[in-house]
Design a protein around this motif. Structure first.
Motif, PDB file in Angstrom:
ATOM      1  N   GLN A 132      57.515   9.470-118.970  1.00 39.29           N
ATOM      2  CA  GLN A 132      57.961   9.824-120.315  1.00 39.29           C
ATOM      3  C   GLN A 132      59.478   9.852-120.437  1.00 39.29           C
ATOM      4  N   ASP A 133      60.161   9.887-119.302  1.00 36.43           N
ATOM      5  CA  ASP A 133      61.618  10.008-119.342  1.00 36.43           C
ATOM      6  C   ASP A 133      62.238   9.052-118.341  1.00 36.43           C
ATOM      7  N   ALA A 134      61.798   7.808-118.370  1.00 34.12           N
ATOM      8  CA  ALA A 134      62.183   6.851-117.337  1.00 34.12           C
ATOM      9  C   ALA A 134      63.662   6.513-117.347  1.00 34.12           C
ATOM     10  N   GLN A 135      64.345   6.740-118.455  1.00 36.51           N
ATOM     11  CA  GLN A 135      65.761   6.406-118.500  1.00 36.51           C
ATOM     12  C   GLN A 135      66.651   7.589-118.160  1.00 36.51           C
ATOM     13  N   ARG A 136      66.049   8.765-117.906  1.00 38.46           N
ATOM     14  CA  ARG A 136      66.876   9.939-117.625  1.00 38.46           C
ATOM     15  C   ARG A 136      66.229  10.773-116.532  1.00 38.46           C
ATOM     16  N   ALA A 137      66.603  10.488-115.292  1.00 40.76           N
ATOM     17  CA  ALA A 137      66.003  11.190-114.158  1.00 40.76           C
ATOM     18  C   ALA A 137      66.732  12.482-113.827  1.00 40.76           C
ATOM     19  N   ALA A 138      67.692  12.859-114.631  1.00 35.16           N
ATOM     20  CA  ALA A 138      68.554  13.985-114.288  1.00 35.16           C
ATOM     21  C   ALA A 138      67.798  15.289-114.139  1.00 35.16           C
ATOM     22  N   GLY A 139      66.685  15.453-114.849  1.00 35.49           N
ATOM     23  CA  GLY A 139      65.953  16.703-114.775  1.00 35.49           C
ATOM     24  C   GLY A 139      65.347  16.971-113.414  1.00 35.49           C
ATOM     25  N   ARG A 140      65.324  15.945-112.546  1.00 34.39           N
ATOM     26  CA  ARG A 140      64.722  16.121-111.233  1.00 34.39           C
ATOM     27  C   ARG A 140      65.687  15.691-110.134  1.00 34.39           C
ATOM     28  N   LEU A 141      66.964  15.932-110.343  1.00 32.56           N
ATOM     29  CA  LEU A 141      67.953  15.573-109.335  1.00 32.56           C
ATOM     30  C   LEU A 141      67.734  16.389-108.073  1.00 32.56           C
ATOM     31  N   ARG A 177      78.299   7.114-109.096  1.00 34.42           N
ATOM     32  CA  ARG A 177      77.978   6.003-110.000  1.00 34.42           C
ATOM     33  C   ARG A 177      76.535   6.093-110.484  1.00 34.42           C
ATOM     34  N   ASP A 178      75.617   6.417-109.563  1.00 36.99           N
ATOM     35  CA  ASP A 178      74.215   6.513-109.957  1.00 36.99           C
ATOM     36  C   ASP A 178      73.961   7.728-110.853  1.00 36.99           C
ATOM     37  N   LEU A 179      74.692   8.809-110.622  1.00 36.80           N
ATOM     38  CA  LEU A 179      74.586   9.967-111.514  1.00 36.80           C
ATOM     39  C   LEU A 179      75.029   9.596-112.927  1.00 36.80           C
ATOM     40  N   GLU A 180      76.113   8.834-113.027  1.00 38.32           N
ATOM     41  CA  GLU A 180      76.580   8.388-114.342  1.00 38.32           C
ATOM     42  C   GLU A 180      75.503   7.571-115.046  1.00 38.32           C
ATOM     43  N   THR A 181      74.834   6.710-114.271  1.00 40.81           N
ATOM     44  CA  THR A 181      73.766   5.893-114.851  1.00 40.81           C
ATOM     45  C   THR A 181      72.609   6.759-115.330  1.00 40.81           C
ATOM     46  N   GLU A 182      72.148   7.669-114.476  1.00 40.41           N
ATOM     47  CA  GLU A 182      70.981   8.480-114.818  1.00 40.41           C
ATOM     48  C   GLU A 182      71.265   9.456-115.952  1.00 40.41           C
ATOM     49  N   LEU A 183      72.529   9.863-116.100  1.00 41.97           N
ATOM     50  CA  LEU A 183      72.896  10.779-117.175  1.00 41.97           C
ATOM     51  C   LEU A 183      73.423  10.039-118.399  1.00 41.97           C
ATOM     52  N   SER A 184      73.372   8.700-118.353  1.00 39.56           N
ATOM     53  CA  SER A 184      73.887   7.871-119.455  1.00 39.56           C
ATOM     54  C   SER A 184      75.324   8.256-119.791  1.00 39.56           C
ATOM     55  N   ALA A 185      76.117   8.442-118.751  1.00 42.18           N
ATOM     56  CA  ALA A 185      77.498   8.908-118.920  1.00 42.18           C
ATOM     57  C   ALA A 185      78.484   7.758-118.771  1.00 42.18           C
ATOM     58  N   ARG A 186      79.605   7.866-119.477  1.00 38.89           N
ATOM     59  CA  ARG A 186      80.637   6.831-119.435  1.00 38.89           C
ATOM     60  C   ARG A 186      81.642   7.055-118.313  1.00 38.89           C
ATOM     61  N   SER A 187      81.678   8.260-117.760  1.00 43.21           N
ATOM     62  CA  SER A 187      82.661   8.596-116.734  1.00 43.21           C
ATOM     63  C   SER A 187      82.167   9.795-115.938  1.00 43.21           C
ATOM     64  N   ARG A 188      82.922  10.165-114.926  1.00 44.03           N
ATOM     65  CA  ARG A 188      82.575  11.350-114.140  1.00 44.03           C
ATOM     66  C   ARG A 188      82.616  12.607-115.007  1.00 44.03           C
TER      67      ARG A 188
END
Length: 202
Positions: A132-141, A177-188
């Protein structure tokens, strides 16, 4: 035949924040349906952070990979020691074997190319992703990535985080870099802000 975990691959992917070059993740695709297999491989090949090492119907070659994208049948027939993204067969019966290696489970027809790529990228760095949340894995880091986020929030640099956590700077840059991707972030800084907004760190 067990699948081998990848070692280092050629440097090809540019870290936009730190300017460092990191290697793409090697993906193995094992699916008996030709059209699905080709489609999966094609979607993944378009992402610069991923490289498809092989795409086969069965009996995967003994090539090192970082993550496998497989069908239910392939998962039942092959032993994997790398994270698995499972294409669930809704007609299959019985328990899913190797459940501990399944980092994401996907099913058609709602799946998008973006969700596929995000799930594979997350699984390659051992982040579990819900369907259900394939584009945002942050909830299970996992705890290591949460600690990297906490240290970034405290103003630590890549070098100081590397020293504190006893990982190479290269590894820390890849995690960021992978955290930025999973959080849909533009920077650190954006990743830290998004993690705080979601309540992952305080």
């Amino acid at each position: 035949m067990p699948m081998r975990s990848s070692g280092f691959a050629p440097d090809e992917h540019q870290d936009p924040e730190a300017g460092a070059v990191t290697e793409p993740k090697r993906v193995g695709v094992v699916h008996e349906h030709d059209l699905l297999r080709r489609g999966i491989a094609g979607c993944l090949d378009e992402d610069p952070a991923l490289v498809v090492a092989f795409a086969v119907a069965d009996e995967p070659p003994d090539e090192p990979i970082d993550v496998a994208v497989v069908s239910s049948r392939a998962l039942a027939a092959t032993s994997f020691d790398v994270p698995v993204v499972l294409f669930r067969d809704t007609t299959a019966h019985g328990p899913v074997v190797q459940r501990e290696m399944v980092y994401a489970t996907l099913s058609l027809p709602q799946l998008t190319a973006e969700q596929l790529v995000a799930s594979v990228r997350a699984a390659a760095v051992r982040l579990r992703v819900s369907e259900q949340d394939a584009q945002r894995a942050a909830g299970r880091l996992d705890e290591r990535r949460l600690e990297v986020l906490r240290l970034l929030a405290a103003g630590e640099t890549t070098k100081s985080i590397s020293a504190k956590l006893a990982y190479s700077e290269r590894t820390i840059k890849t995690v960021i870099r992978d955290l930025e991707t999973e959080l849909s972030a533009r920077s650190r800084a954006h990743a830290v802000a998004e993690a705080m907004r979601q309540g992952l760190i305080t």
